[in-house]
Every structure is written in C-alpha cells, then in structure tokens.
Design a protein around this motif. Structure first.
Motif, PDB file in Angstrom:
ATOM      1  N   ASP A  20       0.851  -1.184   0.000  1.00  0.00           N
ATOM      2  CA  ASP A  20       0.000   0.000   0.000  1.00  0.00           C
ATOM      3  C   ASP A  20       0.892   1.241   0.000  1.00  0.00           C
ATOM      4  N   ALA A  21       1.563   1.477  -1.126  1.00  0.00           N
ATOM      5  CA  ALA A  21       2.563   2.533  -1.206  1.00  0.00           C
ATOM      6  C   ALA A  21       1.949   3.927  -1.042  1.00  0.00           C
ATOM      7  N   ALA A  22       0.765   4.160  -1.563  1.00  0.00           N
ATOM      8  CA  ALA A  22       0.153   5.490  -1.476  1.00  0.00           C
ATOM      9  C   ALA A  22      -0.130   5.868  -0.021  1.00  0.00           C
ATOM     10  N   ALA A  23      -0.659   4.957   0.748  1.00  0.00           N
ATOM     11  CA  ALA A  23      -0.941   5.238   2.158  1.00  0.00           C
ATOM     12  C   ALA A  23       0.351   5.403   2.952  1.00  0.00           C
ATOM     13  N   THR A  24       1.381   4.649   2.586  1.00  0.00           N
ATOM     14  CA  THR A  24       2.662   4.753   3.278  1.00  0.00           C
ATOM     15  C   THR A  24       3.302   6.113   3.040  1.00  0.00           C
ATOM     16  N   VAL A  25       3.237   6.604   1.826  1.00  0.00           N
ATOM     17  CA  VAL A  25       3.826   7.902   1.509  1.00  0.00           C
ATOM     18  C   VAL A  25       3.086   9.023   2.232  1.00  0.00           C
ATOM     19  N   LYS A  26       1.774   8.889   2.379  1.00  0.00           N
ATOM     20  CA  LYS A  26       1.000   9.913   3.085  1.00  0.00           C
ATOM     21  C   LYS A  26       1.362   9.992   4.563  1.00  0.00           C
ATOM     22  N   LYS A  27       1.813   8.878   5.135  1.00  0.00           N
ATOM     23  CA  LYS A  27       2.129   8.844   6.560  1.00  0.00           C
ATOM     24  C   LYS A  27       3.618   8.995   6.857  1.00  0.00           C
ATOM     25  N   ALA A  28       4.454   9.093   5.853  1.00  0.00           N
ATOM     26  CA  ALA A  28       5.905   9.094   6.039  1.00  0.00           C
ATOM     27  C   ALA A  28       6.429  10.500   6.358  1.00  0.00           C
ATOM     28  N   TRP A  29       6.099  11.005   7.511  1.00  0.00           N
ATOM     29  CA  TRP A  29       6.530  12.343   7.895  1.00  0.00           C
ATOM     30  C   TRP A  29       8.021  12.411   8.143  1.00  0.00           C
ATOM     31  N   SER A  30       8.617  11.349   8.641  1.00  0.00           N
ATOM     32  CA  SER A  30      10.059  11.374   8.887  1.00  0.00           C
ATOM     33  C   SER A  30      10.820  11.529   7.575  1.00  0.00           C
ATOM     34  N   LEU A  31      10.367  10.865   6.529  1.00  0.00           N
ATOM     35  CA  LEU A  31      11.024  10.991   5.233  1.00  0.00           C
ATOM     36  C   LEU A  31      10.891  12.410   4.684  1.00  0.00           C
ATOM     37  N   ARG A  32       9.723  12.989   4.845  1.00  0.00           N
ATOM     38  CA  ARG A  32       9.528  14.365   4.372  1.00  0.00           C
ATOM     39  C   ARG A  32      10.434  15.339   5.110  1.00  0.00           C
ATOM     40  N   LEU A  33      10.560  15.166   6.424  1.00  0.00           N
ATOM     41  CA  LEU A  33      11.410  16.069   7.199  1.00  0.00           C
ATOM     42  C   LEU A  33      12.885  15.885   6.860  1.00  0.00           C
ATOM     43  N   ILE A  34      13.306  14.653   6.586  1.00  0.00           N
ATOM     44  CA  ILE A  34      14.695  14.416   6.193  1.00  0.00           C
ATOM     45  C   ILE A  34      14.982  15.062   4.842  1.00  0.00           C
ATOM     46  N   GLU A  35      14.041  14.942   3.909  1.00  0.00           N
ATOM     47  CA  GLU A  35      14.229  15.583   2.604  1.00  0.00           C
ATOM     48  C   GLU A  35      14.260  17.103   2.739  1.00  0.00           C
ATOM     49  N   LEU A  36      13.410  17.666   3.586  1.00  0.00           N
ATOM     50  CA  LEU A  36      13.404  19.108   3.808  1.00  0.00           C
ATOM     51  C   LEU A  36      14.710  19.560   4.461  1.00  0.00           C
ATOM     52  N   ALA A  37      15.242  18.761   5.389  1.00  0.00           N
ATOM     53  CA  ALA A  37      16.528  19.091   6.012  1.00  0.00           C
ATOM     54  C   ALA A  37      17.649  19.070   4.974  1.00  0.00           C
ATOM     55  N   ALA A  38      17.624  18.106   4.070  1.00  0.00           N
ATOM     56  CA  ALA A  38      18.650  18.040   3.024  1.00  0.00           C
ATOM     57  C   ALA A  38      18.573  19.252   2.100  1.00  0.00           C
ATOM     58  N   VAL A  39      17.369  19.610   1.710  1.00  0.00           N
ATOM     59  CA  VAL A  39      17.202  20.787   0.833  1.00  0.00           C
ATOM     60  C   VAL A  39      17.657  22.050   1.555  1.00  0.00           C
ATOM     61  N   THR A  40      17.311  22.178   2.823  1.00  0.00           N
ATOM     62  CA  THR A  40      17.727  23.350   3.599  1.00  0.00           C
ATOM     63  C   THR A  40      19.241  23.419   3.704  1.00  0.00           C
ATOM     64  N   ASP A  41      19.880  22.299   3.968  1.00  0.00           N
ATOM     65  CA  ASP A  41      21.333  22.273   4.083  1.00  0.00           C
ATOM     66  C   ASP A  41      21.997  22.634   2.765  1.00  0.00           C
ATOM     67  N   ILE A  42      21.465  22.123   1.662  1.00  0.00           N
ATOM     68  CA  ILE A  42      22.021  22.453   0.351  1.00  0.00           C
ATOM     69  C   ILE A  42      21.862  23.939   0.058  1.00  0.00           C
ATOM     70  N   ILE A  43      20.686  24.476   0.367  1.00  0.00           N
ATOM     71  CA  ILE A  43      20.457  25.908   0.117  1.00  0.00           C
ATOM     72  C   ILE A  43      21.395  26.755   0.966  1.00  0.00           C
ATOM     73  N   LEU A  44      21.568  26.396   2.235  1.00  0.00           N
ATOM     74  CA  LEU A  44      22.443  27.175   3.113  1.00  0.00           C
ATOM     75  C   LEU A  44      23.894  27.138   2.650  1.00  0.00           C
ATOM     76  N   ASN A  45      24.326  26.027   2.057  1.00  0.00           N
ATOM     77  CA  ASN A  45      25.715  25.919   1.626  1.00  0.00           C
ATOM     78  C   ASN A  45      25.965  26.460   0.228  1.00  0.00           C
ATOM     79  N   VAL A  46      24.963  26.438  -0.634  1.00  0.00           N
ATOM     80  CA  VAL A  46      25.163  26.869  -2.015  1.00  0.00           C
ATOM     81  C   VAL A  46      24.884  28.359  -2.190  1.00  0.00           C
ATOM     82  N   VAL A  47      23.865  28.858  -1.524  1.00  0.00           N
ATOM     83  CA  VAL A  47      23.470  30.256  -1.682  1.00  0.00           C
ATOM     84  C   VAL A  47      23.832  31.018  -0.404  1.00  0.00           C
ATOM     85  N   PRO A  48      24.967  31.702  -0.381  1.00  0.00           N
ATOM     86  CA  PRO A  48      25.400  32.355   0.851  1.00  0.00           C
ATOM     87  C   PRO A  48      24.494  33.502   1.301  1.00  0.00           C
ATOM     88  N   VAL A  49      23.757  34.101   0.383  1.00  0.00           N
ATOM     89  CA  VAL A  49      22.875  35.213   0.761  1.00  0.00           C
ATOM     90  C   VAL A  49      21.749  34.731   1.670  1.00  0.00           C
TER      91      VAL A  49
END
Length: 84
Positions: A20-49
C-alpha cells in the motif's frame, strides 16, 4: 516509450516492495522532514545570501523532528503489512 517503461517498472516495484505505497507515503513524515533538512542544508551551503535569513541550526531541528516523527509518532500506528 521510455516514460511508459519507467512508469511500468516503478509500479511493479511499488507493488512488490510496499503493498500500500500510497498510504505509506502519506504517513511518512520522517522521510519528508529528512528531505526538507537536506534541501535546507544544500540551500544554506550553495546560496550564501540565504544564510542571513535561515539559521544554521534549522537543519538540526528538522532532523530532530524527523527522529521524533519516526520513533514516537509512526510507532503508534498499527502495522498494515501483508499477513499472508
């Protein structure tokens, strides 16, 4: 043709790995937060402004939130796997 091939392969893998992949993705908050942390870290390191507006500890807060979501929230949900 490649799009059809890849979508068919993706659907086949999703059916085999997670029933039941669709229901699993809807409940996977830890994965969403990890992806958001990765994007935030990349933005902080690539765009100094942006580092003037986003604090350096935001990545750590998101990762701690992912840990909390995984260990405290997702463990309370009943298991919905194959019972065959």
């Amino acid at each position: 043709m490649l799009r059809t091939l890849f979508s068919g392969a993706r659907d086949a893998v999703a059916r085999v790995l997670i029933p039941d992949a669709a229901a699993t993705v809807k409940k996977a908050w830890s994965l969403r937060l990890i992806e958001l942390a990765a994007v935030t870290d990349i933005i902080l390191n690539v765009v100094p402004v942006v580092s003037d507006f986003l604090p350096w500890w935001l990545t750590l807060v998101l990762l701690v939130g992912a840990w909390i979501a995984r260990h405290l929230i997702q463990n309370k949900e009943p298991a919905n796997g194959d019972k065959a």
